[in-house]
Design a protein around this motif. Sequence first.
Motif, PDB file in Angstrom:
ATOM      1  N   ARG A  74       0.845  -1.199   0.000  1.00 43.26           N
ATOM      2  CA  ARG A  74       0.000   0.000   0.000  1.00 43.26           C
ATOM      3  C   ARG A  74       0.881   1.250   0.000  1.00 43.26           C
ATOM      4  O   ARG A  74       1.769   1.374   0.828  1.00 43.26           O
ATOM      5  CB  ARG A  74      -0.897  -0.005   1.232  1.00 43.26           C
ATOM      6  CG  ARG A  74      -1.972   1.069   1.211  1.00 43.26           C
ATOM      7  CD  ARG A  74      -2.951   0.827   2.340  1.00 43.26           C
ATOM      8  NE  ARG A  74      -4.021   1.796   2.341  1.00 43.26           N
ATOM      9  CZ  ARG A  74      -5.035   1.766   3.195  1.00 43.26           C
ATOM     10  NH1 ARG A  74      -5.108   0.819   4.104  1.00 43.26           N
ATOM     11  NH2 ARG A  74      -5.979   2.685   3.142  1.00 43.26           N
ATOM     12  N   ASN A  75       0.624   2.198  -0.926  1.00 45.97           N
ATOM     13  CA  ASN A  75       1.499   3.348  -1.176  1.00 45.97           C
ATOM     14  C   ASN A  75       2.890   2.835  -1.587  1.00 45.97           C
ATOM     15  O   ASN A  75       3.862   2.931  -0.842  1.00 45.97           O
ATOM     16  CB  ASN A  75       1.618   4.270   0.044  1.00 45.97           C
ATOM     17  CG  ASN A  75       0.257   4.640   0.619  1.00 45.97           C
ATOM     18  OD1 ASN A  75      -0.051   4.310   1.759  1.00 45.97           O
ATOM     19  ND2 ASN A  75      -0.562   5.308  -0.186  1.00 45.97           N
ATOM     20  N   LYS A  77       5.437   3.584  -3.323  1.00 49.85           N
ATOM     21  CA  LYS A  77       6.693   4.357  -3.243  1.00 49.85           C
ATOM     22  C   LYS A  77       7.314   4.257  -1.853  1.00 49.85           C
ATOM     23  O   LYS A  77       8.532   4.268  -1.696  1.00 49.85           O
ATOM     24  CB  LYS A  77       6.447   5.833  -3.591  1.00 49.85           C
ATOM     25  CG  LYS A  77       6.002   6.074  -5.018  1.00 49.85           C
ATOM     26  CD  LYS A  77       7.084   5.678  -6.003  1.00 49.85           C
ATOM     27  CE  LYS A  77       6.627   5.920  -7.448  1.00 49.85           C
ATOM     28  NZ  LYS A  77       7.532   5.270  -8.412  1.00 49.85           N
ATOM     29  N   ARG A  78       6.468   4.191  -0.817  1.00 49.48           N
ATOM     30  CA  ARG A  78       6.997   4.066   0.558  1.00 49.48           C
ATOM     31  C   ARG A  78       7.661   2.706   0.757  1.00 49.48           C
ATOM     32  O   ARG A  78       8.648   2.592   1.489  1.00 49.48           O
ATOM     33  CB  ARG A  78       5.868   4.236   1.591  1.00 49.48           C
ATOM     34  CG  ARG A  78       5.217   5.596   1.616  1.00 49.48           C
ATOM     35  CD  ARG A  78       6.177   6.710   2.002  1.00 49.48           C
ATOM     36  NE  ARG A  78       6.827   7.319   0.846  1.00 49.48           N
ATOM     37  CZ  ARG A  78       8.016   7.903   0.856  1.00 49.48           C
ATOM     38  NH1 ARG A  78       8.729   7.960   1.951  1.00 49.48           N
ATOM     39  NH2 ARG A  78       8.517   8.440  -0.224  1.00 49.48           N
ATOM     40  N   GLU A 153      -0.887  -3.067  -6.351  1.00 48.41           N
ATOM     41  CA  GLU A 153       0.379  -2.335  -6.301  1.00 48.41           C
ATOM     42  C   GLU A 153       1.614  -3.234  -6.217  1.00 48.41           C
ATOM     43  O   GLU A 153       2.737  -2.758  -6.103  1.00 48.41           O
ATOM     44  CB  GLU A 153       0.366  -1.354  -5.113  1.00 48.41           C
ATOM     45  CG  GLU A 153      -0.644  -0.226  -5.282  1.00 48.41           C
ATOM     46  CD  GLU A 153      -0.320   1.001  -4.415  1.00 48.41           C
ATOM     47  OE1 GLU A 153       0.783   1.556  -4.536  1.00 48.41           O
ATOM     48  OE2 GLU A 153      -1.172   1.387  -3.615  1.00 48.41           O
ATOM     49  N   SER A 234       0.139   6.982   5.454  1.00 44.66           N
ATOM     50  CA  SER A 234       0.271   8.204   4.656  1.00 44.66           C
ATOM     51  C   SER A 234      -0.517   9.387   5.195  1.00 44.66           C
ATOM     52  O   SER A 234      -0.345  10.508   4.739  1.00 44.66           O
ATOM     53  CB  SER A 234      -0.157   7.924   3.208  1.00 44.66           C
ATOM     54  OG  SER A 234      -1.477   7.434   3.189  1.00 44.66           O
TER      55      SER A 234
END
Length: 261
Positions: A74-75, A77-78, A153, A234
Amino acid sequence: MSNDYYKFIHFINRKTGIDLSLYKEAQMKRRLTSLYEKKGFTSFMEFFESLSKNEALLEEFLDRMTINVSEFYRNEKRWEVLQHKILPVLLKENKKLKVWSAACSTGEEPYSLAMVLSQLVRSSQVSILATDIDQNAIDKAKIGLYGERALAEIPPVVRREFFTDQGVFYKVSDEIKRLVDFRQQNLLNDLFDKQFDLIVCRNVMIYFTEEAKDKLYRKFSESLRHGGILFVGSTEHIFNPSKYELESVDTFFYRKLSSSS
């Protein structure tokens, strides 16, 4: 209505050990009112009377009270920051990391951690504790079956390596499942283990009151070793990390300060 609700949360705390007063009231009240109205009840106390006698209804209530919305990476890029910046530093300090996925929901987060770590070290060096208040969520996590949306993702190479297609579902490999130890836990009430290298708790704090958040950040900080990392969601910036003996090392990543810092 309010008095009815406060009596309800008092009785629920006594029956289950879960303190609903530490969750944001408006959100929790909306969620629970919707549930009891759907079941044909007209008040919180009428609902509680039935919960006390009906085990299946109590299970459904506990499932509705917790928020099980999750997905792998989830997210994304993190997770790239975690893999390429955070974990290499931690692995220089300890070859086998002590990792905890707190409020792990149905398992997407701890399995994501296992996948990332298995790309960096041998599986014998990976062991992840994953906890959640909801036993139903933990049971689903142990099965390891997920729909297409949860995998949106995940990098294609990771999907190919760690999942098998089971028709409308995808199954996490046994190799990855073996790396995660699932346990039931109430974050707000239970004691935490210590000396974690990495604690991941994402997209959970938004449901808690400021008082509960403060308590949890203190408990997480105390559970990290010096130099250990807390990875948050986030929408969960810690605006004064030094209050918890933490410092920001990247967006949503906080390091436990050593006593000499």
